[in-house]
Design a protein around this motif. Structure first.
Motif: not given
Ligand SMILES: [Zn+2]
Length: 256
Positions: A16-21, A74-75, A104-105
């Motif tokens: 619900d709060s995805p990162q930009a990538r 692989g999020f 990675e973040k």
């Protein structure tokens, strides 16, 4: 042989709060749960990539309707968000991990990938090291991306990794040949078409679920409708691979 349609869903991040990538592929948690409830409602039995490849390579189609739920890159939300939902609904999945992104973040850690592998609800497959378009990099780099991602996942998991997914879905005959030579049994592409029980085992058709996809659209694909069926023409490389692989399977009793 009568080919049966096999929907193969492709997700990336579920958040619900995805990162930009992850944009524009991130799917909201509520939407994802609804999609998975539709998977259950479809009556189709979920298979992993390895299981589906086994049916294709043995030319032994599943007796019942099947579906695949796959994830690329692989999020980290695979472990926090996806695992509880699919475990709750009894859905097995395949997670294709880009090994250079591990730690990675926003991405799974090494331990996280191991946890997914041990969860009993997912097969872990490889998705290259740095996520390039493999159809445009030179041959040596292509080979390295494919082989190193397999080797490092096998080291991490302590087991064979037979499934690969092309970054960006990009593949051509030379890339498929490298995937086969590296020892993979199957590779997933994109195509946004429905797969089927005579699909190209080195270029399985998948449907990408995006943040903007409607639930009705995803539900239709899950039922085996709403999209064209992928081509039944298999490349010469794949036909040769199937024969060689089939012979080896019969001789050494290889497990998939
Ligand atoms: Zn990817």
């Amino acid at each position: 042989m009568n080919d049966a349609v096999v929907p193969v869903l492709l997700y990336h991040s579920v958040s619900d709060s995805p990162q930009a990538r992850a944009d524009p592929w991130a799917v909201r948690v509520r939407d994802f749960r609804e999609d998975m409830e539709q998977v259950v409602a479809s009556g189709r039995r979920p298979l992993t990539a390895r299981e589906f490849a086994g049916h294709l390579l043995r030319e032994d189609p599943p007796a019942d309707p099947v579906v695949l739920v796959t994830f690329d890159d692989g999020f980290a939300d695979y472990l926090d968000v996806v695992t509880p939902i699919v475990a709750d609904l009894g859905i097995v999945t395949t997670l294709f991990v880009t090994t250079g992104f591990i730690g990675e973040k926003g991405m799974l850690s090494r331990r996280g990938v191991q946890e997914v592998g041990a969860s009993g609800t997912a097969e872990v497959g490889a998705h290259s090291v740095t996520h390039p378009h493999l159809d445009v990099v030179d041959g040596a780099r292509c080979r390295d991306e494919i082989r190193r991602s397999k080797e490092s996942l096998e080291d991490l998991l302590g087991e064979a990794v037979p499934s690969f997914a092309y970054p960006h879905g990009s593949h051509r005959a030379a890339v498929k040949a490298q995937v086969a030579a590296a020892g993979f049994a199957t590779a997933h592409a994109v195509k946004n078409r429905l797969s089927h029980t005579s699909d190209d085992v080195l270029a399985i058709a998948r449907f990408t679920v995006q943040g903007r996809s409607s639930r009705a659209e995803v539900a239709a694909v899950t039922r085996g409708a709403g999209r064209p069926i992928a081509s039944r023409d298999q490349s010469m490389a794949t036909r040769v691979f199937r024969v060689v692989r089939g012979v080896r399977h019969r001789i050494v009793g290889g497990q998939l």
